[in-house]
Design an enzyme around this catalytic site. Structure first.
Site, short mmCIF file in Angstrom:
data_model
loop_
_atom_site.label_atom_id
_atom_site.label_comp_id
_atom_site.label_asym_id
_atom_site.label_seq_id
_atom_site.Cartn_x
_atom_site.Cartn_y
_atom_site.Cartn_z
N ASN A 71 54.91 0.42 36.58
CA ASN A 71 54.94 1.36 37.36
C ASN A 71 53.86 2.27 37.37
O ASN A 71 53.76 2.34 38.71
CB ASN A 71 56.67 2.23 36.95
CG ASN A 71 57.81 1.50 37.25
OD1 ASN A 71 57.73 0.14 37.48
ND2 ASN A 71 59.03 1.57 36.74
N ASN A 171 52.96 -4.65 40.37
CA ASN A 171 53.69 -4.78 39.53
C ASN A 171 55.76 -4.92 40.52
O ASN A 171 55.69 -3.56 41.14
CB ASN A 171 54.04 -2.98 38.77
CG ASN A 171 55.13 -2.88 37.34
OD1 ASN A 171 54.90 -4.07 36.69
ND2 ASN A 171 55.75 -2.45 37.87
N GLU A 172 56.37 -5.67 39.75
CA GLU A 172 57.66 -5.33 40.57
C GLU A 172 58.00 -4.11 41.95
O GLU A 172 58.51 -3.76 42.11
CB GLU A 172 57.92 -4.50 39.30
CG GLU A 172 58.69 -4.81 37.67
CD GLU A 172 59.48 -3.76 36.84
OE1 GLU A 172 60.38 -2.37 36.75
OE2 GLU A 172 59.25 -4.37 35.32
N TYR A 243 64.41 -6.44 30.16
CA TYR A 243 64.98 -5.68 28.70
C TYR A 243 66.40 -6.08 28.47
O TYR A 243 67.10 -5.96 29.23
CB TYR A 243 64.76 -4.46 29.21
CG TYR A 243 62.78 -3.81 29.14
CD1 TYR A 243 62.14 -4.19 28.09
CD2 TYR A 243 62.82 -4.22 30.86
CE1 TYR A 243 60.79 -3.80 28.60
CE2 TYR A 243 61.09 -3.57 31.15
CZ TYR A 243 60.34 -3.70 30.01
OH TYR A 243 58.41 -3.56 30.08
N GLU A 291 56.68 -8.71 30.89
CA GLU A 291 57.40 -7.52 30.03
C GLU A 291 58.23 -8.10 29.53
O GLU A 291 59.84 -8.39 30.38
CB GLU A 291 57.68 -6.53 31.46
CG GLU A 291 56.87 -5.39 31.39
CD GLU A 291 56.56 -4.34 32.41
OE1 GLU A 291 58.22 -3.84 32.50
OE2 GLU A 291 56.08 -4.04 33.74
N GLN A 348 56.21 -2.91 24.90
CA GLN A 348 55.17 -2.53 25.16
C GLN A 348 54.30 -2.61 24.19
O GLN A 348 55.07 -3.01 22.65
CB GLN A 348 54.30 -1.12 25.89
CG GLN A 348 55.48 -1.46 27.44
CD GLN A 348 54.46 -0.13 27.86
OE1 GLN A 348 53.71 0.20 27.38
NE2 GLN A 348 55.36 -0.27 29.28
O1 AHR Z 1 57.61 -1.20 31.19
C1 AHR Z 1 58.11 -0.20 30.93
C2 AHR Z 1 58.17 -0.10 32.37
O2 AHR Z 1 59.07 -1.55 32.63
C3 AHR Z 1 57.74 -0.89 33.17
O3 AHR Z 1 56.87 0.32 33.49
C4 AHR Z 1 57.74 -1.51 34.55
O4 AHR Z 1 56.83 -2.63 35.13
C5 AHR Z 1 59.39 -1.95 34.25
O5 AHR Z 1 60.33 -1.33 34.62
#
Ligand code: AHR
Length: 498
Positions: A71, A171-172, A243, A291, A348
């Site tokens: 982000n 990104n996203e 996630y 991710e 990460q």
């Molecule tokens: O990895 C944490 C966050 O998760 C990243 O900044 C974003 O791309 C995702 O939503």
């Protein structure tokens, strides 16, 4: 309980692209500051990078690291992070509500990557910025010399180009939380035009278009179809992010989450190939799962992060054993799709939802999830064999027919090794695995490594960094063509044969 698995040298899924063991460092929380960079730390090198952290990164054998976000990138001016440090601006960082000091920028990160033996996967800002900022960044990083931006890099101390090969187009961009969120058409057009100029600056680069930030997004998978409609001939990969968490404390359901990842991957492959067919193209778009991880432990405490602080403790999940098993299942799932997933980034790497944690002025230590990643990265390179598995199944809240074993086998031709990764999801019982090995005459069990324990919620900490660590067990034998091995309940297993 008993499971049967068949692997045969002749039946292959594909070669593992080593970049599947990539990771991610974002300017977020203490990933950069107090993570990889802490000039006052006793272990800091001449550039302020923590040598103890670099050593742990090297043990993980991470071939590529995505940077600088996330982000964060959608509001980032990369020019803020170059040149004399004392002249760099401090900025309000809107993605995470903090202050970015810009002490580390692209040149420092390139130096860190060199020292950590890894490559960079660079993201450009397609939130607040666009084509110009992106093409100048490629010129700054990759053009040898003789132009404004390349000569500026040289005058900033980097005589050689950074030669960054893989670039993310934003990104996203599908997420309403993203700075500069766009519709699929808006993003697709911008990504296409940006891709063109970036490749005109350096035709050797590879580009990743933003896919959905999760399979639960309302625009998934139409987002992918529309974005690829715009960008197909100009990009090489489409991204996936996911996630998982266990907020309801439902372990069997949590352990089954990799089935969702598997479905996500299959749907994105189908969407890519649908656009390929529509365009009558010979080109195949591959997947960059850039991710992925477990993320939920820190959600509540992050509500209390002080606004406009610098490098706060933010997004710092403390991982336990069941998280490590989910990470193991996710690694196996990525490997099972090695024919199409060419890049993947554990999100990460340091402090922020990370396998590696640091104490300010103190030690660096390993979380539980460090271990399955380390094993997969070190022993999971080679050729993935088609896994045929017959195992008892269970149903959970969100899934039906969950096999109690998640497993895959990889042949390393150079080392004459065959490695089986397996997670036993069963809450109660050990599992007897019988694996018929076609084409591996004479192979014996060299090593059986497991990660398990009585307490599925146990984790590591700075005080007890070795609370949950893998161990070797004397188990498993090959009789003729058949490997027999016991997988303890709730365990991650690495069975190395040769
Ligand atoms: O990895 C944490 C966050 O998760 C990243 O900044 C974003 O791309 C995702 O939503």
């Amino acid at each position: 309980k008993k499971a049967r698995m068949l692997v045969d040298k002749k039946y292959k899924v594909g070669n593992v692209d080593k970049r599947i063991f990539g990771s991610f460092i974002e300017h977020l929380g203490r990933a950069v500051y107090e993570g990889i960079y802490e000039p006052d730390h006793p272990q800091a090198d001449d550039k302020g990078f923590r040598k103890d952290v670099i050593e742990l990164v090297k043990e993980l054998n991470v071939p590529i690291v995505r940077y600088p976000g996330g982000n964060f990138v959608s509001g980032y001016n990369w020019e803020d992070g170059i040149g004399p440090k004392e002249k760099r601006p401090k900025r309000l960082e809107l993605a995470w509500g903090v202050i970015e000091p810009n002490e580390v920028g692209v040149d420092e990160f390139a130096e860190w990557a060199k020292r950590a033996d890894t490559d960079i996967m660079m993201a450009v800002n397609l939130g607040t910025r666009g084509m110009d900022a992106a093409r100048y960044l490629v010129e700054y990083c990759n053009h040898p010399s003789g132009t404004y931006w390349s000569d500026l890099r040289i005058s900033n101390g980097a005589a050689q180009p950074h030669n960054i090969k893989v670039w993310c187009l934003g990104n996203e961009m599908d997420g309403p939380w993203q700075i500069g969120h766009k519709t699929a058409d808006e993003y697709g057009r911008l990504a296409c035009e940006t891709a063109k100029v970036m490749k005109w600056v350096d035709p050797t680069i590879e580009l990743v278009a933003c896919g959905s930030s999760g399979s639960g997004m309302p625009t998934f998978p139409q987002w992918e179809a529309t974005v690829l409609d715009h960008t197909y001939e100009h990009v090489d990969y489409i991204s996936l992010h996911t996630y998982y968490g266990n907020r309801d404390n439902d372990t069997p359901n949590f352990l089954a989450r990799s089935l969702d990842m598997d479905k996500f991957i299959s749907t994105v492959i189908s969407t890519c190939d649908y656009v390929k067919a529509k365009k009558r193209s010979n080109k195949t778009i591959n997947l960059s799962f850039d991710e992925w991880n477990v993320w939920y432990h820190s959600h509540d405490s992050d509500q209390h992060v002080e606004r406009w602080s610098t490098a706060p403790h933010q997004v710092e999940d403390s991982y336990n054993l069941e998280d490590a098993l989910v990470v193991g299942c996710m690694l196996i799932t990525l490997l099972k799709h090695a024919d199409r997933v060419k890049i993947a980034c554990l999100a990460q790497l340091v402090n922020v939802i990370a396998p590696i944690m640091t104490e300010k002025g103190g030690p660096a230590w390993k979380q539980t999830i460090y271990y399955p990643f380390m094993h997969a990265s070190n022993y999971g390179r080679g050729t993935v064999l088609m896994p045929v598995v017959d195992a008892p199944k269970y149903d959970s809240k969100d899934f039906t027919d969950v096999p109690i074993i998640e497993s895959v086998a990889i042949e390393n031709e150079e080392k004459n090794e065959l490695t089986i990764f397996a997670v036993n999801r069963d809450m109660e019982d050990a599992l007897e695995l019988e694996c018929v090995l076609g084409g591996y005459e004479g192979y014996k069990v060299k090593e059986h490594i497991i990660l398990n324990g009585d307490d599925i919620k146990a984790g590591n900490s700075v005080e007890r960094p070795d609370n949950v660590i893998p161990r070797k067990i004397q188990d498993g034998r090959v009789d003729g063509e058949t490997l027999s091995v016991m997988l303890p309940r709730l365990s991650w297993n690495v069975i190395r044969l040769g």
